[in-house]
Design a protein around this motif. Structure first.
Motif, PDB file in Angstrom:
ATOM      1  N   LEU A  95     -37.128   4.643 -13.635  1.00 59.48           N
ATOM      2  CA  LEU A  95     -36.609   3.320 -13.995  1.00 59.48           C
ATOM      3  C   LEU A  95     -37.421   2.230 -13.308  1.00 59.48           C
ATOM      4  CD1 LEU A  95     -32.709   3.735 -13.719  1.00 59.48           C
ATOM      5  CD2 LEU A  95     -34.107   3.816 -15.797  1.00 59.48           C
ATOM      6  N   LEU A  96     -37.580   2.366 -12.005  1.00 54.70           N
ATOM      7  CA  LEU A  96     -38.238   1.317 -11.223  1.00 54.70           C
ATOM      8  C   LEU A  96     -39.728   1.227 -11.517  1.00 54.70           C
ATOM      9  CD1 LEU A  96     -36.466   1.694  -7.752  1.00 54.70           C
ATOM     10  CD2 LEU A  96     -35.860   0.224  -9.688  1.00 54.70           C
ATOM     11  N   GLN A  97     -40.319   2.331 -11.955  1.00 54.68           N
ATOM     12  CA  GLN A  97     -41.767   2.376 -12.203  1.00 54.68           C
ATOM     13  C   GLN A  97     -42.128   2.161 -13.668  1.00 54.68           C
ATOM     14  OE1 GLN A  97     -43.863   6.174 -11.537  1.00 54.68           O
ATOM     15  NE2 GLN A  97     -45.065   5.137  -9.955  1.00 54.68           N
ATOM     16  N   HIS A  98     -41.129   1.984 -14.522  1.00 55.57           N
ATOM     17  CA  HIS A  98     -41.362   1.833 -15.973  1.00 55.57           C
ATOM     18  C   HIS A  98     -42.014   3.068 -16.585  1.00 55.57           C
ATOM     19  CE1 HIS A  98     -40.083  -2.336 -16.071  1.00 55.57           C
ATOM     20  NE2 HIS A  98     -40.971  -2.681 -15.163  1.00 55.57           N
TER      21      HIS A  98
ATOM     22  N   ASN B 254     -35.214  -0.624 -18.392  1.00 56.97           N
ATOM     23  CA  ASN B 254     -35.178   0.120 -17.134  1.00 56.97           C
ATOM     24  C   ASN B 254     -34.363  -0.613 -16.080  1.00 56.97           C
ATOM     25  OD1 ASN B 254     -36.917   2.417 -17.753  1.00 56.97           O
ATOM     26  ND2 ASN B 254     -38.584   0.938 -17.856  1.00 56.97           N
ATOM     27  N   TYR B 255     -34.534  -1.918 -15.999  1.00 53.35           N
ATOM     28  CA  TYR B 255     -33.895  -2.677 -14.926  1.00 53.35           C
ATOM     29  C   TYR B 255     -32.459  -3.059 -15.253  1.00 53.35           C
ATOM     30  CZ  TYR B 255     -37.833  -2.470 -11.876  1.00 53.35           C
ATOM     31  OH  TYR B 255     -38.791  -1.988 -11.010  1.00 53.35           O
TER      32      TYR B 255
ATOM     33  N   GLY C  74     -45.831  -0.295  -8.966  1.00 51.63           N
ATOM     34  CA  GLY C  74     -45.124   0.654  -8.130  1.00 51.63           C
ATOM     35  C   GLY C  74     -43.660   0.718  -8.513  1.00 51.63           C
ATOM     36  N   LEU C  75     -42.781   0.562  -7.522  1.00 53.06           N
ATOM     37  CA  LEU C  75     -41.343   0.563  -7.783  1.00 53.06           C
ATOM     38  C   LEU C  75     -40.843  -0.882  -7.694  1.00 53.06           C
ATOM     39  CD1 LEU C  75     -40.251   3.696  -5.702  1.00 53.06           C
ATOM     40  CD2 LEU C  75     -41.192   3.582  -8.023  1.00 53.06           C
ATOM     41  N   GLY C  76     -41.129  -1.654  -8.739  1.00 51.93           N
ATOM     42  CA  GLY C  76     -40.700  -3.049  -8.762  1.00 51.93           C
ATOM     43  C   GLY C  76     -41.750  -4.043  -8.327  1.00 51.93           C
TER      44      GLY C  76
END
Length: 390
Positions: A131-134, A198-199, A311-313
């Motif tokens: 989710l955080l990395q798309h 995702n977000y 990355g993650l966000g």
């Protein structure tokens, strides 16, 4: 020792004083002390943008500047700490909330999201990390744009159709169910594609795990500890509070509409934030300075996937020789506003800004946004007198 408990019990109560003390730097007079920056800011206006406000924090202190006008028909400049719609700048906030839950042992980065949100029938291969990395492959509910030029529409998110519906309210569940009714972009974990879905799923995950609303968790974990009094998760609120610059949209019939009032619930957890350049500086400096996450999770956040450098966000951007890398996440709601948020790896040098313009179906001056921004970013982070960002 449980690092997360230390963060919650010790670091967070002391965080506001530490971070706010670190931001109490004297503002330098824009035109007198750093005219080269004011010239670069003015370049946005010369290219057709309406207004711009910029805040830079570095080894020389804090500099703020603005150019253009606050709104059409006015000679007043945009306020240097006015509020604005940030768009996707909220994504690092959402990612930070989720990673704090990971630090507390309430979530695992590589566990199935479906374990917590079984009612949506999510592919069990989709993890929190994806989710955080798309990298989940979930269809983007604001529409998918493919390399061959084809578009698969989602909700009314741009153009004249959005303008006529800009006060419509959406629920996160509605957005996610629409996305899940569409074919995924790719199999989970096999690619990377920027998707607001995702977000919004991340927002619902935060609410499910904590038993509290996303807004309350944002206040408890980030806004109150950091003293971010100018930052709001607006929900269905359509008005920018306090001083602010106005964005506009030019419809196909030529009518120009003031869009400083709009409902951003269409980007729940992915783009629905109101903030200021000061608050964005405080948040991003604290995040990159290691004040919001344990070191190992901040390192995970800043590992870029090779396709997008995301990355993650966060985006990880290499500025080239003699400059080093910066971490950034910019944003824009559907029309009329753009936001910049950049930081050196240690959080000691930041650039935050808001730009407004008269948008259109052809995006108007927005076509020059990235070129102008690259010039400003390199001027801030590649100053030959101070050396590369560390």
């Amino acid at each position: 020792m449980n690092t997360s408990k230390v963060l919650r019990r010790v670091a967070i109560p002391a965080l506001a004083a530490a971070v706010l003390a670190g931001t109490a730097t004297p503002a330098l007079a824009a035109d007198r002390d750093r005219p080269e920056l004011q010239k670069t800011v003015q370049a946005y206006i010369d290219a057709g943008f309406l207004g711009v406000q910029v805040r830079i924090n570095d080894e020389r202190g804090e500099w703020t500047g603005s150019a253009g006008v606050r709104k059409l028909g006015s000679a007043a400049k945009p306020p240097t700490n006015g509020r604005f719609w940030t768009g996707s700048v909220i994504k690092p906030f959402t990612a930070t909330l989720l990673l704090q839950l990971v630090a507390e042992g309430k979530l695992t980065l590589d566990a199935p999201v479906a374990d917590h949100l079984p009612e949506f029938g999510l592919d069990r291969r989709i993890t929190v990390r994806m989710l955080l990395q798309h990298t989940s492959g979930l269809f983007n509910y604001t529409g998918e744009y493919y390399e061959d030029g084809t578009v698969k529409p989602g909700i009314l998110a741009t153009g004249d159709a959005w303008l006529a519906n800009r006060f419509r309210s959406y629920k996160p569940e509605e957005l996610v169910r629409l996305a899940l009714s569409k074919q995924p972009r790719f199999e989970p974990g096999t690619g990377q594609n920027y998707s607001n879905t995702n977000y919004t799923v991340a927002l619902m995950l935060i609410e499910k795990v904590t038993g509290r609303s996303y807004t309350e968790e944002m206040k408890r974990r980030i806004l109150r500890p950091l003293g971010l009094k100018g930052t709001v998760v607006p929900g269905d609120k359509t008005q920018l509070p306090g001083p602010h610059a106005h964005g506009y949209y030019r419809a196909q019939d030529g009518r120009v509409a003031d869009i400083s009032r709009q409902n951003l619930s269409l980007l729940a957890g992915a783009g629905d934030l109101i903030s200021t350049t000061q608050d964005l500086h405080t948040f991003f400096s604290a995040l990159n300075g290691g004040k919001l996450l344990p070191a190992e999770l901040l390192a995970e956040m800043r590992k870029p996937h090779p396709k997008m450098g995301y990355g993650l966000g966060l985006f990880v951007q290499d500025l080239g020789p003699n400059c080093g890398s910066v971490y950034q996440h910019n944003g824009s709601p559907p029309h009329g506003y753009g936001t910049l948020m950049y930081s050196s790896p240690d959080g000691k040098k930041t650039l935050t800004a808001s730009v407004t313009w008269v948008d259109s179906a052809t995006r108007g001056p927005a076509k020059d946004f990235q070129k102008l921004t690259d010039t400003l970013v390199k001027q801030v982070f590649c100053d030959e007198q101070t050396g590369p960002a560390q």
